[in-house]
Design an enzyme around this catalytic site. Structure first.
Site, PDB file in Angstrom:
ATOM      1  N   THR A 125       0.855  -1.194   0.000  1.00 20.33           N
ATOM      2  CA  THR A 125       0.000   0.000   0.000  1.00 20.33           C
ATOM      3  C   THR A 125       0.887   1.238   0.000  1.00 20.33           C
ATOM      4  O   THR A 125       1.875   1.295   0.739  1.00 20.33           O
ATOM      5  CB  THR A 125      -0.978   0.086   1.202  1.00 20.33           C
ATOM      6  OG1 THR A 125      -1.532   1.414   1.224  1.00 20.33           O
ATOM      7  CG2 THR A 125      -0.329  -0.177   2.538  1.00 20.33           C
ATOM      8  N   ILE A 126       0.514   2.183  -0.826  1.00 22.01           N
ATOM      9  CA  ILE A 126       1.274   3.436  -0.805  1.00 22.01           C
ATOM     10  C   ILE A 126       1.065   4.148   0.532  1.00 22.01           C
ATOM     11  O   ILE A 126       1.877   4.960   0.934  1.00 22.01           O
ATOM     12  CB  ILE A 126       0.901   4.375  -1.980  1.00 22.01           C
ATOM     13  CG1 ILE A 126      -0.553   4.843  -1.898  1.00 22.01           C
ATOM     14  CG2 ILE A 126       1.214   3.738  -3.312  1.00 22.01           C
ATOM     15  CD1 ILE A 126      -0.835   6.060  -2.772  1.00 22.01           C
ATOM     16  N   ASP A 127      -0.023   3.815   1.220  1.00 22.97           N
ATOM     17  CA  ASP A 127      -0.350   4.508   2.472  1.00 22.97           C
ATOM     18  C   ASP A 127       0.573   4.119   3.634  1.00 22.97           C
ATOM     19  O   ASP A 127       0.602   4.814   4.648  1.00 22.97           O
ATOM     20  CB  ASP A 127      -1.801   4.220   2.882  1.00 22.97           C
ATOM     21  CG  ASP A 127      -2.808   4.822   1.926  1.00 22.97           C
ATOM     22  OD1 ASP A 127      -2.404   5.613   1.060  1.00 22.97           O
ATOM     23  OD2 ASP A 127      -4.005   4.492   2.040  1.00 22.97           O
TER      24      ASP A 127
HETATM   25  O1  F6P Z   1      -4.387   2.294  -1.823  1.00 22.74           O
HETATM   26  C1  F6P Z   1      -4.852   3.137  -0.819  1.00 22.74           C
HETATM   27  C2  F6P Z   1      -5.389   4.370  -1.421  1.00 22.74           C
HETATM   28  O2  F6P Z   1      -4.404   4.868  -2.226  1.00 22.74           O
HETATM   29  C3  F6P Z   1      -5.891   5.409  -0.426  1.00 22.74           C
HETATM   30  O3  F6P Z   1      -4.934   6.327  -0.005  1.00 22.74           O
HETATM   31  C4  F6P Z   1      -7.017   6.064  -1.184  1.00 22.74           C
HETATM   32  O4  F6P Z   1      -7.958   6.587  -0.311  1.00 22.74           O
HETATM   33  C5  F6P Z   1      -7.568   4.940  -1.965  1.00 22.74           C
HETATM   34  O5  F6P Z   1      -6.496   4.085  -2.239  1.00 22.74           O
HETATM   35  C6  F6P Z   1      -8.279   5.393  -3.219  1.00 22.74           C
HETATM   36  O6  F6P Z   1      -8.451   4.312  -4.051  1.00 22.74           O
HETATM   37  P1  F6P Z   1      -9.499   4.193  -5.249  1.00 22.74           P
HETATM   38  O7  F6P Z   1      -9.591   5.526  -5.884  1.00 22.74           O
HETATM   39  O8  F6P Z   1      -8.862   3.164  -6.124  1.00 22.74           O
HETATM   40  O9  F6P Z   1     -10.763   3.731  -4.642  1.00 22.74           O
END
Ligand code: F6P
Length: 342
Positions: A125-127
């Site tokens: 996860t980038i988070d």
């Molecule tokens: O992968 C995590 C994340 O990047 C969060 O930071 C973000 O809220 C979410 O994905 C958004 O993902 P998507 O637009 O694919 O639903």
């Protein structure tokens, strides 16, 4: 052995590097047959696959995204989902599964492991908010993208004497925001861990500009929330895992700053730019090490585990440990960023 791979949840730079590493060591060292499931758990439910080999993985190391595709499908939200997953694996003769994903994908893997499925997890996860590993792959790339953007925002902010708000990803944890604020020299930071006081932030910006220093960069994580009663954030519904759809806090913060301070303020939302594109060298190395660690775990029969980075070593931890508790930013790291505010 026949080993299945899947990538689930939001995509992330380094996914292809993990796939390539698993395939390389699986095929060449262990003599495995590798099969990729399309679009996360959806492919396992439907039995949609693609063959994977050293030859088919050539050139994917620096490529962003995932050659397998991804989705936020949750087998536990589908009738008999768990049984369907087990049926697909047994029909295809898959002996073990490597699930590459974040909290949701690995949460599903944790339940399947408890039900007897031979699964090993790779934290993505980038988070950077998964516990048990010091860092997840993709985080380093996302931070670099954010810092490159902030460096550019500084020069235009200076030219126009503006406040520029930069919204970065980070749903529950402000890792990207905090690293980007420190590395990018931000004047303010807002993270999901602590509700922010917009009045206090505006006062500090006013004091900073009164000293004759302009061009403030304000970094806000998408999951940051204001202290109760200051202003209301918009509601955009929920996704398949029940997560609130985020986006929009940066715009609201910019509007509040402009109306409360009178400083011309603009917003930049980095969004999916942080997730797309080529991984940094650090993420390529980490992804490769995770991939090798995962296929080794499969061959040691160490199922129900997740590979993790600890003190620069790849270790194995119970899957539940990785997904059990969210890893949030420690206050002392935010304190480091704060030294440069004002
Ligand atoms: O992968 C995590 C994340 O990047 C969060 O930071 C973000 O809220 C979410 O994905 C958004 O993902 P998507 O637009 O694919 O639903």
């Amino acid at each position: 052995m026949k080993v299945g791979l899947l990538t689930g949840g939001g995509d992330c730079p380094g996914l292809n590097a993990v796939i390539r590493a698993v395939v390389r060591k699986g095929e060449v060292r262990y003599g495995d047959e590798l099969v990729g499931f399309r679009d996360g758990w959806r492919g396992v439910l439907d039995g949609t696959t693609m063959p994977l080999s050293v030859a088919s993985c050539r050139g994917i190391l620096p490529r962003g995204g995932t050659i397998l595709g991804s989705s936020r499908t949750n087998p536990y939200k589908v009738d008999d989902g768990e049984a369907q997953v087990q049926a697909t694996l047994s029909d295809l003769g898959v002996d073990a599964l490597i699930a590459i994903g974040g909290e949701d994908t690995l949460g599903v893997a944790t339940k399947l492991a408890a039900a007897g499925v031979h699964v090993v997890g790779v934290p993505k996860t980038i988070d950077n908010d998964l516990s048990a590993t010091e860092v997840t792959f993709g985080f380093h790339t996302a931070v670099q993208v954010a810092v490159d953007a902030i460096d550019r925002l500084h020069t235009t902010a200076e030219s126009h004497d503006r406040v520029l708000v930069c919204e970065v990803m980070g749903r529950h944890a402000g890792w990207i925001a905090t690293y980007a604020a420190i590395a990018g020299g931000a004047a303010e930071l807002m993270v999901p861990e602590t509700p922010f006081d917009i009045e206090e932030i505006c006062d500090k910006l006013s004091a900073r500009h009164a000293k004759g220093r302009f061009a403030s960069i304000v970094v806000v994580a998408e999951g940051a929330t204001p202290k109760e009663g200051s202003f209301t954030v918009s509601d955009k519904g929920v996704d398949a895992f029940g997560h609130v759809r985020l986006g929009g806090i940066g715009q609201q913060v910019a509007e509040e700053i402009e109306s409360r301070t009178g400083f011309e303020t603009r917003v930049t939302v980095l969004g999916h730019i942080q997730r797309g594109g080529t991984p940094t060298a650090f993420d390529r190395v980490l992804s490769t090490r995770f991939g090798i660690g995962a296929i080794d775990a499969v061959h040691d029969g160490d199922f129900g585990t997740m590979v993790a980075l600890r003190s620069d070593r790849i270790e194995r931890v119970p899957l539940a440990e990785g997904t059990g508790e969210l890893k949030t930013v420690a206050a002392d790291l935010v304190d480091v960023a704060e030294v440069f505010f004002g």
